[in-house]
Design an enzyme around this catalytic site. Structure first.
Site, PDB file in Angstrom:
ATOM      1  N   ARG A  66     -14.622 -15.442  37.453  1.00  0.00           N
ATOM      2  CA  ARG A  66     -15.393 -15.574  38.695  1.00  0.00           C
ATOM      3  C   ARG A  66     -15.278 -17.002  39.264  1.00  0.00           C
ATOM      4  NH1 ARG A  66     -18.643 -12.628  41.519  1.00  0.00           N
ATOM      5  NH2 ARG A  66     -19.059 -11.040  39.969  1.00  0.00           N
ATOM      6  N   LYS A  91     -17.694 -14.806  48.367  1.00  0.00           N
ATOM      7  CA  LYS A  91     -16.580 -15.703  48.023  1.00  0.00           C
ATOM      8  C   LYS A  91     -15.591 -15.036  47.071  1.00  0.00           C
ATOM      9  CE  LYS A  91     -17.935 -19.988  49.593  1.00  0.00           C
ATOM     10  NZ  LYS A  91     -17.951 -19.494  50.967  1.00  0.00           N
ATOM     11  N   GLY A  98      -9.143   2.050  14.961  1.00  0.00           N
ATOM     12  CA  GLY A  98      -9.123   0.682  15.504  1.00  0.00           C
ATOM     13  C   GLY A  98     -10.155  -0.175  14.790  1.00  0.00           C
ATOM     14  N   VAL A 135     -21.480  -2.675  -0.182  1.00  0.00           N
ATOM     15  CA  VAL A 135     -21.208  -3.170  -1.538  1.00  0.00           C
ATOM     16  C   VAL A 135     -22.484  -3.717  -2.171  1.00  0.00           C
ATOM     17  CG1 VAL A 135     -19.950  -4.923  -2.865  1.00  0.00           C
ATOM     18  CG2 VAL A 135     -18.778  -3.641  -1.056  1.00  0.00           C
ATOM     19  N   THR A 190     -11.555   9.138  12.672  1.00  0.00           N
ATOM     20  CA  THR A 190     -11.911   8.883  11.278  1.00  0.00           C
ATOM     21  C   THR A 190     -12.853   9.972  10.755  1.00  0.00           C
ATOM     22  OG1 THR A 190     -11.662   6.519  11.641  1.00  0.00           O
ATOM     23  CG2 THR A 190     -13.057   7.167   9.785  1.00  0.00           C
ATOM     24  N   GLY A 201     -11.966   0.777  26.373  1.00  0.00           N
ATOM     25  CA  GLY A 201     -12.975   1.847  26.369  1.00  0.00           C
ATOM     26  C   GLY A 201     -12.370   3.231  26.188  1.00  0.00           C
ATOM     27  N   ASP A 210     -15.561   0.988  21.430  1.00  0.00           N
ATOM     28  CA  ASP A 210     -15.667   1.833  22.623  1.00  0.00           C
ATOM     29  C   ASP A 210     -17.055   2.448  22.846  1.00  0.00           C
ATOM     30  OD1 ASP A 210     -12.943   1.386  23.028  1.00  0.00           O
ATOM     31  OD2 ASP A 210     -12.406   3.046  21.712  1.00  0.00           O
TER      32      ASP A 210
HETATM   33  P1  ATP Z   1     -10.914   4.341  17.383  1.00  0.00           P
HETATM   34  O1  ATP Z   1     -12.000   5.026  18.180  1.00  0.00           O
HETATM   35  O2  ATP Z   1     -11.178   2.881  17.233  1.00  0.00           O
HETATM   36  O3  ATP Z   1      -9.522   4.637  17.840  1.00  0.00           O
HETATM   37  P2  ATP Z   1     -10.695   6.420  15.413  1.00  0.00           P
HETATM   38  O4  ATP Z   1     -11.355   6.591  14.100  1.00  0.00           O
HETATM   39  O5  ATP Z   1     -11.030   7.436  16.475  1.00  0.00           O
HETATM   40  O6  ATP Z   1     -11.021   4.942  15.881  1.00  0.00           O
HETATM   41  P3  ATP Z   1      -7.994   7.492  15.135  1.00  0.00           P
HETATM   42  O7  ATP Z   1      -6.705   6.774  15.157  1.00  0.00           O
HETATM   43  O8  ATP Z   1      -8.225   8.568  16.117  1.00  0.00           O
HETATM   44  O9  ATP Z   1      -9.110   6.338  15.219  1.00  0.00           O
HETATM   45  O10 ATP Z   1      -8.189   8.128  13.659  1.00  0.00           O
HETATM   46  C1  ATP Z   1      -8.068   7.323  12.506  1.00  0.00           C
HETATM   47  C2  ATP Z   1      -7.382   8.097  11.410  1.00  0.00           C
HETATM   48  O11 ATP Z   1      -8.178   9.231  11.041  1.00  0.00           O
HETATM   49  C3  ATP Z   1      -6.015   8.696  11.749  1.00  0.00           C
HETATM   50  O12 ATP Z   1      -4.968   7.773  11.638  1.00  0.00           O
HETATM   51  C4  ATP Z   1      -5.884   9.782  10.698  1.00  0.00           C
HETATM   52  O13 ATP Z   1      -5.518   9.235   9.452  1.00  0.00           O
HETATM   53  C5  ATP Z   1      -7.336  10.289  10.587  1.00  0.00           C
HETATM   54  N1  ATP Z   1      -7.510  11.490  11.432  1.00  0.00           N
HETATM   55  C6  ATP Z   1      -7.686  11.539  12.766  1.00  0.00           C
HETATM   56  N2  ATP Z   1      -7.796  12.819  13.201  1.00  0.00           N
HETATM   57  C7  ATP Z   1      -7.680  13.597  12.096  1.00  0.00           C
HETATM   58  C8  ATP Z   1      -7.697  15.011  11.867  1.00  0.00           C
HETATM   59  N3  ATP Z   1      -7.850  15.891  12.864  1.00  0.00           N
HETATM   60  N4  ATP Z   1      -7.535  15.454  10.583  1.00  0.00           N
HETATM   61  C9  ATP Z   1      -7.369  14.584   9.570  1.00  0.00           C
HETATM   62  N5  ATP Z   1      -7.347  13.233   9.732  1.00  0.00           N
HETATM   63  C10 ATP Z   1      -7.488  12.744  10.958  1.00  0.00           C
END
Ligand code: ATP
Length: 322
Positions: free
Chosen positions: A155, A215, A11, A24, A105, A171, A128
C-alpha cells in the site's frame, strides 16, 4: 493404549511443530510412548519412524515448517499401499495414530482405519482454513498475518504510484485467506471463489475509486477465483481501462515463518485434545475448536460438509471499501 504415532502430511503449515510438541509432551505425561513418522504417509511405507522424547521436541514451538517433514504420497491412494501401511503400523505396535494435515490427509486416515485396527485422530493443519469442524485450522492465523505484512508494504508504494495493485493470495479453492486479509488490509476489492467476479463491474469500481481521489487501489485475488489468477484478471481490467497496473503473487511466503501466538496456542490445545481422544477410546474423529470449545467431528464430515465463510465479514467487503 501404550504406543501412538504422529505424522504431518499435505502442505506444511506454521504451528505444526507446536502441535507435535504438545502431542509428545502431553502423551508422555499420560504414560504413552510416542513415535514420529517422517514424511507423512510415505514414512509409514518406508518405515521411517523415530522415537520422540520430551527433549526431541525442545526449541521447536516457534519454528515454522514441520520437524517431521511432509510429503504427498500417491501410493496411499491404492489398496496395496493401505495394506502395506497397516501392516507396518501393526508390526511397529502403533495402536493410535494422530495425523496433522488437511482434508487429503484425513481421507488417507479414513482409508487406513477402514482397512485396519489402528485408531485414527486428525488435527486440522493447513493455512487454507478450508476444513469443516473447526473455526480455525493451525497455520491460518500466521498465513494471514504474513500476507497482511506484505499488503501494508504494497500500500505504501501503491499510494505513491497511483496504480491498481492486484495481490494474489493462497487458499486453494476457498476464499478464507483473501477475505480476512482483504478486510484487515483495507483492500478496495476482494475477489473470492465463493462470489462471482464480474470484470466489467470491477473495472468500473477501480476507475471510480481513482476518480473519487483515492491514492491507491488494492485488489485482493484469491488464487482459486473463477475469473482467473491475478495476471488474468489484471489483464482483463487493463483491456477495459488502459490503466497501468502492478501484480504481486505472494505465494509460498504465506506458508512459512514463525507461528503466531494464536497458532501456537491452538496447536497446543488441539495436540493435547487428540491424545485425550485416543485415551478415551475415540477413533475416526478430527479435533477442532468451535466457538472456544474443543470438539470432535467425524473425519468423513470434514470434507463432505462445506465450511461457510463468515457472513458478517462478507457483508463488509463492499461497505468498507469506501
Ligand atoms: P493441504 O490442504 O495443505 O493441501 P492435504 O492434507 O489436503 O493438505 P493432500 O496432498 O490432499 O494434502 O493429501 C496429503 C496426502 O494424503 C496425500 O499425499 C496422500 O498420501 C494422502 N491422501 C489424500 N487423499 C487420499 C485418499 N483418497 N486415500 C488415501 N490417501 C489419501
Amino acid at each position: 493404549m501404550k504406543k501412538i504415532g504422529v505424522l504431518t502430511s499435505g502442505g506444511d503449515a506454521p504451528g505444526m511443530n507446536a502441535c507435535i510438541r504438545a502431542i509428545v509432551r502431553y502423551g508422555i505425561s499420560r504414560k504413552l510412548e510416542v513415535v514420529g513418522i517422517r514424511g507423512g504417509y510415505r514414512g509409514i511405507l518406508a518405515k521411517d519412524i523415530v522415537k520422540l522424547g520430551s527433549r526431541s521436541v525442545a526449541n521447536i514451538i516457534h519454528r515454522g515448517g514441520t520437524i517431521l517433514e511432509t510429503a504427498r504420497c500417491d501410493e496411499m491412494k491404492t489398496e496395496q499401499g493401505i495394506r502395506k501401511a497397516n501392516e507396518t503400523l501393526q508390526s511397529e505396535g502403533i495402536e493410535g495414530l494422530i495425523t496433522i494435515g488437511g482434508d487429503g490427509t484425513f481421507r488417507g486416515a479414513v482409508a487406513l482405519a477402514e482397512a485396519g485396527d489402528v485408531k485414527l485422530i486428525g488435527v486440522p493443519g493447513t493455512i487454507d482454513n478450508d476444513v469443516y469442524g473447526t473455526d480455525y485450522t493451525i497455520g491460518f492465523d500466521t498465513a494471514i498475518n504474513t500476507a497482511l505484512g506484505a499488503i501494508d508494504k504494497i500500500r505504501d508504494t501503491a499510494g505513491s504510484l497511483q496504480r491498481p495493485f492486484f495481490v494474489e493470495v493462497m487458499g486453494k479453492t476457498r476464499g478464507f485467506i483473501a477475505l480476512e486479509v482483504g478486510i484487515a488490509g483495507g483492500a478496495e476489492e476482494i475477489l473470492i471463489p465463493e462470489l462471482p467476479t464480474k470484470i466489467e463491474q470491477l473495472s468500473l469500481d477501480i476507475s471510480r475509486s481513482f476518480k473519487k481521489g483515492k491514492k491507491s487501489s488494492i485488489v485482493i485475488v484469491a488464487e482459486g477465483d473463477d475469473a482467473g489468477g491475478a495476471f488474468s484478471i489484471a489483464q482483463q481490467v487493463w483491456e477495459r481501462l488502459g490503466l497501468e497496473y502492478r501484480i504481486c503473487v505472494l505465494g509460498h511466503v504465506q506458508r512459512g515463518g514463525c507461528p503466531t501466538a494464536r497458532d501456537r496456542v491452538l496447536a497446543s490445545k488441539l495436540g493435547a485434545a487428540a491424545v485425550d481422544a485416543l485415551l478415551e477410546g475415540k477413533a475416526g474423529y478430527m479435533v477442532g475448536e468451535f466457538k472456544g470449545d474443543i470438539t470432535l467431528t467425524a473425519l468423513r464430515e470434514t470434507w463432505e460438509k462445506r465450511k461457510d465463510l463468515d457472513s458478517n465479514s462478507l457483508r463488509l467487503i463492499k461497505a468498507l471499501s469506501g
